[in-house]
Structure formats: structure tokens, C-alpha cells
Enzyme design. Structure first.
Site, PDB file in Angstrom:
ATOM      1  CE  LYS D 102       5.333  -3.209   4.495  1.00  0.00           C
ATOM      2  NZ  LYS D 102       5.375  -2.789   3.088  1.00  0.00           N
ATOM      3  N   GLY D 163       9.633  -2.428  -5.626  1.00  0.00           N
ATOM      4  CA  GLY D 163       9.219  -1.968  -6.948  1.00  0.00           C
ATOM      5  C   GLY D 163      10.101  -2.455  -8.080  1.00  0.00           C
ATOM      6  CB  ALA D 189      10.062  -5.269  -1.352  1.00  0.00           C
ATOM      7  N   GLY D 190       9.639  -6.777  -4.110  1.00  0.00           N
ATOM      8  CA  GLY D 190      10.348  -7.320  -5.253  1.00  0.00           C
ATOM      9  C   GLY D 190       9.614  -8.414  -6.000  1.00  0.00           C
ATOM     10  CG  ASN D 211       1.279  -1.900  -4.133  1.00  0.00           C
ATOM     11  OD1 ASN D 211       0.794  -1.629  -5.218  1.00  0.00           O
ATOM     12  ND2 ASN D 211       1.205  -1.055  -3.131  1.00  0.00           N
ATOM     13  CB  THR D 212       5.019  -2.771  -7.933  1.00  0.00           C
ATOM     14  OG1 THR D 212       5.355  -1.788  -6.956  1.00  0.00           O
ATOM     15  CG2 THR D 212       5.427  -2.275  -9.308  1.00  0.00           C
TER      16      THR D 212
END
EC number: 2.8.1.10
Lengths: 261, 261, 261, 261
Positions: D102, D163, D189-190, D211-212
Site C-alpha cells: 500500500k 484520521g 481515509a476519513g 482503521n481509526t
């Protein structure tokens, strides 16, 4: 009216108006001319197609722009890569006697989204050749910084796809770009209403470019004036600092106790 | 400037300005006065607490509003039901010699959301008593029609909670209200920036009321001027008709074929 | 699966599923039946028109709902005021042998927005008559509290206009309603996709009612299953607590220093 | 459960789960392990910092990932340009015995926005070297097409800054990317909530990476399960086709005429 320090400056030129416009989609050259005068705009972008590169028989749209306060910004709309863009910029310089160029490189004919790689390459080359480059780009914060390094005079991130009138869909990224930029940030595409333009200015954009929303309105002259006021309004609000949204209501009218007195 | 037909009319009074303001939260009466003059506003709402009902020793904020072009609109902020609202309206009529009243009935001290039942009841009573009633309400389309039936002079739906600066969270419902209303629609709470105000005007609101966003700005006078321009801009755009958003990009700069010539 | 405490309870009835459905707009009764079984829903609202009040020749749509786990919730769709609603509720009680009633009072035939005044009045009357009342209302926080005082069993604020599929346009007000409510909050109209349903559950709604988005999908059975998972997902997220949005990015992958080692 | 044709395939590998995860920010390796098992995820990205390139003393986070159904995806987080990225990919291949990588190239330490130029360059090089490249990028439609030409195995456009939990701020551009892509589109993301994940899947994303939002939840295991259901739900809704939003309400409960009968 405004102080010298608060005026927009790109390369060596200062602008009283932070509203930039373009010549596309107007129903007639006369309407366009009147709309531009109502807008107060001092920078008008014009597609190279409009320009007679042999300087003999200029398009009526170009002729109508011959005002001392209006600076022409030829654009490369239609080119597909850096090489074509450099060639187009040279043609424009010949024809219009300006070294300013708005880079538009969009290989995709459907959404006209800009190509970040070719745009950076063309910016590098054209800057070295002495052009004042204003590239139209996606609202990509890292690309903006790289364009700065390449000598760009300003960055022109899009609000939403060209001609979509969808407004500021990229607002979160425009805010990052504005917070980091050392060159003027001009929001370029998708602005569909004066409120969009005001919003862009409120978050600190240096200018906006509006074309479709004015040109296709039922009353382009009135709409041009509306955008003029919106841009001035948004700039004032930026200077006066907006308050932040809050989660709890706080009444502006204090709770009265008169009933218990 | 504007034609008579395009001017806002509430009850028998016409207004040059579609920006209404309020006296809450200003740091000083002098700043408030200067801001109101910059705003061009001709209707200012004032909480009854500010008003000396015995007419002897008026609050400095009220004294500052004595301009011929400024019409005072006392509000009932702090009352919890129709009965208290009617009483407050009568006090206000005595003290300020006006039969205009802005109804604000909010039993909830945290979010200050208006009570639809008590507001309708008070509107019915006060209209019968000869008051010009402007009720602050949730953006509820059916309630608006019922207030019309009850004789309201205008409706004042909220954009978002009072003082939240969150903007036009109720836009979908404001559009329905505007499309159905036979009385002026004044967007009342939550407007946090000139772009919000312009947006409300663009969709056809007859006026907006802005208080917190001006009062708590770092420069209330400049911000008041920004709102003035935004409201004018939004109204012009409404009259000039905005274009609709489209899903496919259509370039305003036509694709040039100059490279292939 | 879920603990007893975390199950939804309305009046004296507990529900394993927080997804409520309705019988409108399905292409056939058989598809509807299969979709309801896939949805896991235990509460299905049915318009009185579907019901044979003489109990002789039930509509196929009603016959299909005869499952022990499915509780019927007749609704008053089509009535224009409290009086008609009370009459309709009595008819429904006779025909379907239930004292549960979903109040829908919308005088406006275009947007079908609910009437706050008549809805409160009907709730008061029907509660006194022993009905379990679930009123469909605008997302009006103060109205919700008044309905509680009137004995409502739950509140059913709308996300956006009925059948619009526009999602949760009232999110800011739903959050206030949920934070203040002592009765279950069921988001009722406008939910157009599973992500909308999940969002409503994430902010703490007790249940959602979805009809159009399932019924008019190209595959209602699969869509019903999608909504089932979304509602379960949103509830889990509510219980696990979401993190708050932040303005600065914080990488979940820590910046490595391996290159410098 | 799902048919072979509907399974996600990247390079030569097929995935039962369309939820990808990452190892950042978990409070402990044990919680992470349990969350991953609850998520059903079969692709987990791990920062190179976590990896012992000498293969002697692996980080507990990496050891915990040794399940046959979990495929590791090392990421280059922390590198600033293509050269560093290529070096990092080679290290990762050595250490983890995988040619999947990645790409994360973000010179900006504050917002961690990806660099389009260096990412394209690294993708070109790594593809030629036989790597399966999954680049994290801005939601830039033209860049996505150029990455395809460069041999990328998938594209990973961001929803909002890493994040930030801000959700799908780039939705208009993700839709364009999805409509044009010949490789899988993974929103990276986000994503801050299950409803965000469901939304991405509903518009046709092939997978999402979360993830976050899982790691920092108060209950990461329950949240992982919530995301699992949301991703499945969104995919089902995509396959069942959502209805479009409409401007006029159309009641799902037909207007009854029973009152007039």
C-alpha cells in the site's frame, strides 16, 4: 475604497476586484460585455478558439473586451497534455500580447477534470519560459505546494466539476490549501450562486472565477452584479472574522425576567 | 434604487432593506448603533427587558435606535406560553408605542426552540387584538399555513437553533414554506455568515434576521456591511434566476479545435 | 442475541428488531411478504384503506401479514384533522383488534407534511381513550415534549418529506429530540438508503421506519435485508460510541522512522 | 454466501469481505486481534515500523495477525517520495514475504495528504518490479486513470483527511472515479462511522478501509462488527439498486378514501 495592502496581487498586477470571469456560454457578445461591466471584473479568461491567431479578424467576443481595466487571461481549454499546453500558451502570447496563461489540461471530455501530472509539467516549463501561469487543478493540497515550487503565480482549485453549478464540494480541502498557500488561491469551477462565491471568500480564498452561473442566468447582467456584491461581502466577512458554529443555542435576546418583576 | 413592486411589504409598511437585525450580544451600544447604520436595516428587534416600561429611563441600547428609518420590533423572548406572550405584547405596545410584536415562545432554556402550539394560540389572540404579529417558529410548513389562517403578518422560520451560527439546516423545509406562503417569509435564526444570508435570499426568502453573527464578530460594523451586500446579492440572484446544478460537467470554455487546424 | 435491557420497548411490548416497515408501494403482496420476512421487522404499519372494516374480505396485503412475530400498526393516512383521526383509530381498533395507532394527519396533499396542532389534539384524546399512540410529526423538539405530556407512547419525527428518499435532512433537530426524550424516538420518513438508517441509529434513534426505499427497489427482498443489517450496525455503533470528527489528520499508521535508522 | 461473481478480486486474490482494516491506534494487540476477527476482514494494512525487517523479534501486533484468512498489506506510511517508497516496498517484501504494497506518500506531516506526482512515479516503478500496488490518493479522477495505465492493482481514494472521521467529503468525485474505473476502488481515509462505510458501498465502491474509527472506539470489537454489517448492507443495497431522491413527497401509504365512503 479598499486599502492597498488588502488588494489582490498576482505577479506584478494588482486587482480591485476579486471576481474573475470568463467568456463561455453567453447568448451574445453584447450581453457578455454588459455583464462584465456590471461585474466589475478585471480579469477575464478567454478560450484560444475565440482568438484569431493571425490577428486579422478577431471574434466579436474578444473585441468587446477592449477596456483598459480588463486584463485578458487566455486559457488552454481543449489541450490534452503539457506539450499541447505549452504550444497553446505560445500561440496565445502571440495573438493577445500577454504572457499570462490559464492552464486547463483535461484529457477527459465528460467531466473535464484536470490532469495533475501534465499540469505540473506544463507549469514548470511555462514558468521557466517567463509565463505567468495560473493552473486549473483539483483541490489537491500537495499538488498546490508542488505548483508553488514550480513557479506558479497562483493556484486555481475547483469547487466542483466545471459547469456543474454544484458549489463548493471541496470545501474541506480548499481550507487546507488556503491555510498552506504562499500564492493566491482562486476557486475556479462549480460556483453556481452568489452564496457559493461568498462562502469561498469567507474561508479566505483570494478570488473566485465565475462563468457559467452568470452566462446562463435568465438575466446575466443582474446576476453579474449579484456576484460582484457577494464577492465583496465574503471578503469583508473574512476580514471581520466570522464566529464559529456552536452546539448549544445561546439566545441573542437575553431571557427576560420582566414577567417576574 | 429598487422598483416599488420589488420592495418588501409587511402589513402596511414597506422596507428598502431585507436585512433585519437585533440588539443582542453587542459589546457596546455605540458599536451596535454604528453596525445598524452600516447594515442599512430598517427593522430591529429588541427584547422587552431592554425596554423601560415606565418610559422614564430607557436603556442606552433603545435610545440608540431612535432613527426615523429604523422601526422597532419588540420581541417576547423569555415568555413560556401564549398567556405570557400576550401580556408581554401589551407591555411592549405601551412602552414602545408600536403594535408590532415578534413572538418568541420557547419553554426550553437550552436550545430555545419555539413552541408551535402556544405560538399559534398567541398569534390568534394578538391578531384579533390588532397586533402585527411576526412569530418565530420551527421550519414547519403546516404550522406556517395555520399561522396564515390565524392572521399572522409574516412567518419567521428558523434556519438552525438560535445563536448556533450553523446556517440553513432547514433548507428543504424553507423551500416548501416559501413555495406555499401568502405572507412574507423571514428566515430568523442560525444564519452564521453572509453566504448563509445570500442563500436564504436566493431560494426566495423575503428577508432574513441576523443578530449574533454581526454582534459577536471581531468587527461588527464591517460584518454588518457584509450582510447588507449579501442580502442584496441573494435577492438579485433570486430575481435573475439561478441555473440548476447538473451532473455532467459542461465546460464554459468550449473545447477548442485550434490544435488540429 | 441482544440483552433484554438493550431491547426496544414501546408501551408493554418489546421488539427484537428496530426496523419498522410499511405496506405501501410494493409491486405485489407476495414480494411484500418475502421482504418483511427478510427484514426481520416486527412492526408493520398498514393504511386503513387496506383494511376491511367489516372483517369479511381482507385485502391480500393484510392477509399476508399474519405472522406471530409481526405486530400490525394501523395508520390514519388520509385524515385531515384530529376528529377524523380519532374516528379512523376507532375503525382500525374494530377491524384489526389492536389499540395501537400511528397518527398521520397531513392536510397538505403535495408534501404530506404533518399538522402539529391536530396531531397533539388527537394524541391527547386517543391516549385518554386507551390507545397506544405513535404520532408522525415534524422534527420539532418542543412538540415532542408536549406529545410526551399528552401521553404518547413514542414520537416519530421525519427525516425528510415522506417518500422523498432524501435522508436525514433534520439531523440537527433529531439529535436534540433524542437528547431530551423520555419515550422512544422512531425516525419515520425520508430514509432512502441503509446508510441513512444506520446514521439515524448511530445518533441514538430507538428505531426507524422504512417503507418506500424497500418497496420501490429493484430487489425489495435484498434491500430489506440490507436495511436489517444497517439498523443492527447503527445500533451497535451507538452502543460502542463513535469517535468525534477532528480537524487535523492524525495518521492511524504512525510515521515510521525506519528509513533513518 | 455470496456468489463467486460478486466477490471482490484484486490481482489474483479473491476476498469474501469488502472491509479492509489497519493496525494503527489500538490500545493493545489483544483488542486488535479480537476486533479483526469480529470484523471478518481479510486484508489488514500494517506500517513498516511494526515489522522487524530482520525477522527475529516481530512486534506483537504483527504476530497477532497470523491467521490463514488474513492477508497482510504492508504500507509505506512515513515516506516522502517515490524513491523512499520503492525502498520501503522492497524491505516489506523481504520481511513479510508479500509483493503487495500500500503506497502512502505524504510529504505533509500535518494533514498527511498524498502526493499525486510521487505516487504515480512509485506505482510505475513498483508495478514493473512485480509488486501488487494499492496507492492511497486524493479523490482525483484523472489521477486514477493514470494509475491504471501505470499498472496499479486498485485505487484507494480518500473520503476525507486520514484520521479525521469526517466521512465522505469527496462523494461527488468518488462517484466519477467509480463510474470510470477498470480496477477496484477502495475508499481509504476519513470513514468515521458504519453509515459512512455503507454509503461508500451503496455508490459502488468495491471496498473500504477503516482503521481509526474502529481502533479508538470505546468498544473496538463491537464497532468492528458494526462495520462488518454496514459494509455488507451497503453492498446489498448497491446490488438491489437504490431509488432516487425525489422532490415531491409521494406517500407510501396511499391516501385513503374510507372516510368518504
Amino acid at each position: 475604497m479598499q486599502s492597498k495592502e488588502s488588494m489582490l496581487k498576482i505577479a506584478e498586477r494588482t486587482f480591485n476586484s476579486r471576481l474573475f470571469t470568463g467568456t463561455g456560454k453567453f447568448s451574445s457578445a453584447a450581453v457578455m460585455e454588459e455583464a462584465f461591466l456590471a461585474s466589475g471584473s478585471e480579469l477575464v479568461t478567454v478560450a484560444l478558439k475565440r482568438v484569431d491567431v493571425k490577428k486579422q479578424d478577431q471574434d466579436d467576443f474578444v473585441v468587446r473586451l477592449k477596456y483598459p481595466h480588463i486584463h485578458l487571461l487566455p486559457n488552454t481549454s481543449g489541450v490534452r497534455n503539457a506539450k499541447e499546453a505549452v504550444f497553446a500558451a505560445q500561440l496565445a502570447r502571440e495573438a493577445l500580447e500577454t504572457n499570462w496563461i490559464k492552464l486547463e489540461i483535461h484529457p477527459d471530455p465528460k467531466y473535464l477534470m484536470p490532469d495533475p501530472i501534465e499540469t505540473l509539467k506544463a507549469t514548470e516549463e511555462l514558468s521557466k519560459m517567463g509565463f505567468i501561469v495560473l493552473p486549473y487543478i483539483h483541490a489537491d493540497p500537495v499538488l498546490c505546494k508542488r505548483l508553488e515550487d514550480a513557479g506558479t503565480a497562483a493556484v486555481m482549485p475547483l469547487g466542483s466539476p466545471i459547469g456543474s453549478n454544484k458549489g463548493l464540494k471541496t470545501i474541506d480541502f480548499l481550507e487546507i490549501i488556503i491555510s498552506q498557500s504562499h500564492v493566491p488561491v482562486i476557486v475556479d469551477a462549480g460556483i453556481g450562486s452568489p452564496s457559493d462565491a461568498a462562502w469561498a471568500m469567507e474561508i479566505g480564498a483570494d478570488a473566485v472565477l465565475v462563468n457559467t452561473a452568470i452566462a446562463v442566468s435568465q438575466n446575466p447582467v443582474l446576476m453579474a452584479q449579484a456576484f460582484k456584491l457577494a464577492v465583496e461581502s465574503g471578503r469583508m466577512a473574512f476580514e471581520a472574522r466570522l464566529a464559529s458554529p456552536v452546539n448549544y443555542a445561546v439566545a441573542s435576546s437575553p431571557l427576560t425576567s420582566f414577567l417576574d418583576e
